[in-house]
Design a protein around this motif. Structure first.
Motif, short mmCIF file in Angstrom:
data_model
loop_
_atom_site.label_atom_id
_atom_site.label_comp_id
_atom_site.label_asym_id
_atom_site.label_seq_id
_atom_site.Cartn_x
_atom_site.Cartn_y
_atom_site.Cartn_z
N SER A 140 43.16 -6.03 -57.47
CA SER A 140 43.08 -6.66 -56.15
C SER A 140 43.91 -7.93 -56.04
O SER A 140 44.27 -8.34 -54.94
CB SER A 140 41.62 -6.98 -55.81
OG SER A 140 41.11 -8.00 -56.66
N GLY A 245 34.62 -0.90 -52.00
CA GLY A 245 35.59 -1.14 -50.95
C GLY A 245 35.50 -2.57 -50.45
O GLY A 245 34.46 -3.23 -50.60
N TYR A 247 37.44 -5.65 -47.43
CA TYR A 247 38.41 -6.09 -46.43
C TYR A 247 38.54 -7.61 -46.53
O TYR A 247 37.53 -8.32 -46.66
CB TYR A 247 37.98 -5.71 -45.02
CG TYR A 247 38.73 -6.47 -43.94
CD1 TYR A 247 40.06 -6.17 -43.65
CD2 TYR A 247 38.11 -7.52 -43.24
CE1 TYR A 247 40.74 -6.88 -42.68
CE2 TYR A 247 38.80 -8.23 -42.26
CZ TYR A 247 40.12 -7.91 -41.99
OH TYR A 247 40.81 -8.61 -41.05
N THR A 248 39.78 -8.11 -46.45
CA THR A 248 40.03 -9.56 -46.48
C THR A 248 41.05 -9.91 -45.41
O THR A 248 42.04 -9.20 -45.22
CB THR A 248 40.59 -10.00 -47.85
OG1 THR A 248 39.77 -9.49 -48.90
CG2 THR A 248 40.62 -11.52 -47.94
N HIS A 249 40.80 -11.03 -44.73
CA HIS A 249 41.78 -11.58 -43.79
C HIS A 249 42.19 -12.96 -44.27
O HIS A 249 41.35 -13.79 -44.63
CB HIS A 249 41.18 -11.70 -42.39
CG HIS A 249 42.11 -12.36 -41.41
ND1 HIS A 249 43.24 -11.73 -40.92
CD2 HIS A 249 42.10 -13.61 -40.86
CE1 HIS A 249 43.87 -12.54 -40.10
NE2 HIS A 249 43.21 -13.69 -40.05
N ASN A 264 46.21 -8.99 -43.55
CA ASN A 264 44.98 -8.23 -43.71
C ASN A 264 45.11 -7.36 -44.96
O ASN A 264 46.19 -6.80 -45.23
CB ASN A 264 44.72 -7.35 -42.49
CG ASN A 264 44.38 -8.16 -41.26
OD1 ASN A 264 43.43 -8.93 -41.24
ND2 ASN A 264 45.19 -8.01 -40.21
N TYR A 265 44.01 -7.24 -45.69
CA TYR A 265 44.04 -6.60 -47.00
C TYR A 265 42.82 -5.69 -47.12
O TYR A 265 41.70 -6.09 -46.80
CB TYR A 265 44.02 -7.69 -48.07
CG TYR A 265 44.26 -7.23 -49.48
CD1 TYR A 265 45.07 -6.15 -49.78
CD2 TYR A 265 43.68 -7.92 -50.55
CE1 TYR A 265 45.30 -5.76 -51.09
CE2 TYR A 265 43.91 -7.55 -51.86
CZ TYR A 265 44.71 -6.46 -52.12
OH TYR A 265 44.93 -6.08 -53.41
N TYR A 266 43.05 -4.46 -47.61
CA TYR A 266 41.98 -3.46 -47.73
C TYR A 266 42.07 -2.78 -49.10
O TYR A 266 43.18 -2.62 -49.63
CB TYR A 266 42.12 -2.37 -46.66
CG TYR A 266 42.36 -2.84 -45.26
CD1 TYR A 266 41.34 -2.89 -44.32
CD2 TYR A 266 43.65 -3.20 -44.83
CE1 TYR A 266 41.57 -3.30 -43.01
CE2 TYR A 266 43.90 -3.62 -43.53
CZ TYR A 266 42.85 -3.67 -42.63
OH TYR A 266 43.09 -4.08 -41.34
N TRP A 267 40.93 -2.35 -49.62
CA TRP A 267 40.97 -1.47 -50.78
C TRP A 267 39.75 -0.57 -50.83
O TRP A 267 38.71 -0.86 -50.25
CB TRP A 267 41.14 -2.24 -52.09
CG TRP A 267 39.98 -3.06 -52.57
CD1 TRP A 267 38.82 -2.63 -53.12
CD2 TRP A 267 39.92 -4.50 -52.62
NE1 TRP A 267 38.03 -3.68 -53.49
CE2 TRP A 267 38.68 -4.84 -53.20
CE3 TRP A 267 40.80 -5.51 -52.25
CZ2 TRP A 267 38.30 -6.17 -53.40
CZ3 TRP A 267 40.41 -6.81 -52.44
CH2 TRP A 267 39.19 -7.14 -53.01
N TYR A 286 45.89 -1.83 -49.99
CA TYR A 286 46.89 -1.90 -48.91
C TYR A 286 46.88 -3.29 -48.30
O TYR A 286 45.83 -3.81 -47.91
CB TYR A 286 46.56 -0.87 -47.83
CG TYR A 286 47.46 -0.94 -46.62
CD1 TYR A 286 48.75 -0.40 -46.65
CD2 TYR A 286 47.02 -1.54 -45.44
CE1 TYR A 286 49.58 -0.46 -45.53
CE2 TYR A 286 47.85 -1.61 -44.32
CZ TYR A 286 49.12 -1.07 -44.37
OH TYR A 286 49.94 -1.13 -43.28
#
Length: 368
Positions: A140, A245, A247-249, A264-267, A286
């Motif tokens: 991450s 999972g 989500y990050t902003h 923006n970040y997702y996994w 992503y």
């Protein structure tokens, strides 16, 4: 006279035992292996492959001391001194004697824990538990250039007891500079802070984090080095599978005009425990950088996707072998590496803009 000296020495030895029960523990882990990366920019418009002996690909090698003194009534005095190590050359991280943690505090069964000193920044302390790759070298941290695994000095931190599965953690790091309350020393972060709320159960875990990591001028000037962060992550537990999972902003409102100031970040990933010794993990990450240009320090608008596949095999309870392969696909303007390092410079392993990168590592980890 000799008898008096012996009695004094005996009292000095016995007095700590009479008032409190104390313990000091030496602990650590050592990680070493071999790493491969392709398409590493050579600084002259071309790329090259890289083979290297590496320490810390699965996890940072470290050496630490932690102590506890029972003060009675459920109250304990605690301390931790911990430094990162590079086993390939025997050095400590960043040249500090205790690079990761150096704090002292009080821990109460009823009121929680209060500590002061150097520590992992709050997102580093909180994100790894929701990362399928547990913040290995390919993890991450990669697509955010290490934003979520920093350490900060001058910390005051509080961690509450657990109530019905919930707990809260808060951290405040002073800048310690007379020329500006938000400023920090050269090469250090400025005033930084954060709060984390977690819920744990046998079926799932949920965590939310808000934090602010300032540069030494007290500003938010780069989404991946000095910014505001909003994070939410979840783990779901089954018999032999864990799904994770997040989500990050990221927002950096003080970024110079014309440069990208948000991302923006997702996994999403899963770990399958084949048996008690062998585990397999697969994950996808992503990142999408918002509108704006870039320069040597700032990533421009663009996106990247990273795919990872890893495995561990326990030889004993303290020693395991590991292996990980990964691939990152960059959009036209992006140049993210599989490793969490700067966009450009001598320490960067980034490919050329728009180019992909493939990598792998194998190694051994021993914990003590």
């Amino acid at each position: 006279m000799r008898l008096r000296t012996q009695l004094t020495a005996a009292l000095l030895v016995a007095s700590p035992l009479a008032h409190a029960q104390s313990s000091v523990i030496l602990y650590g882990r050592l990680d070493a292996g071999v790493q491969y990366l392709n398409h590493v920019s050579n600084g002259n418009g071309g790329t090259a492959n890289s083979w290297s002996a590496e320490g810390g690909d699965w996890g940072t090698s470290m050496l630490g001391l932690k102590g506890n003194e029972d003060l009675g009534g459920g109250l304990n005095a605690i301390f931790t001194l911990e430094t990162g190590l590079q086993v390939m050359n025997g050095t400590t991280s960043g040249g500090r004697l205790f690079s990761r943690r150096a704090f002292v505090g009080l821990k109460s069964d009823e009121w929680g824990t209060l500590q002061a000193g150097r520590n992992l920044f709050i997102d580093s302390d909180g994100v790894w538990e929701f990362d399928p790759m547990v913040q290995q070298a390919f993890s991450s941290a990669s697509l955010v250039r290490g934003r979520n695994w920093q350490q900060t000095s001058n910390n005051i931190e509080y961690h509450s007891p657990v109530f019905a599965g919930f707990d809260v953690q808060g951290q405040y790091a002073f800048g310690n500079q007379p020329n500006g309350f938000n400023n920090g020393a050269a090469g250090e972060f400025g005033r930084s802070d954060g709060i984390m709320l977690s819920y744990h159960s046998t079926l799932f875990d949920v965590r939310g984090i808000y934090d602010e990591l300032r540069d030494n001028n007290g500003q938010f000037t780069n989404i991946f080095t000095s910014s505001r962060e909003f994070f939410v992550g979840a783990n779901v537990h089954f018999d032999s599978i864990k799904i994770q999972g997040a989500y990050t902003h990221y927002a950096a409102p003080d970024t110079p005009d014309g440069l990208a100031d948000s991302a923006n970040y997702y996994w999403l990933g899963a770990t399958y425990n084949v048996n008690t010794a062998w585990a397999l993990t697969a994950a996808g990450f992503y990142v999408d950088v918002g509108d704006g240009g870039g320069d040597a320090l700032h990533d421009p608008s663009g996106h990247a996707t990273m795919y990872t596949l890893g495995t561990t095999y326990n030889l004993t309870k303290r020693t395991f072998l590991y292996g990980t392969v990964a691939y990152v696909d960059n959009s036209k303007q992006a140049n993210f590496s599989l490793l969490a390092n700067p966009r450009e410079g001598t320490s960067s392993t980034s490919p050329l803009q728009g180019e992909s990168q493939t990598g792998a590592y194998v190694g051994i980890m021993h914990q003590f």
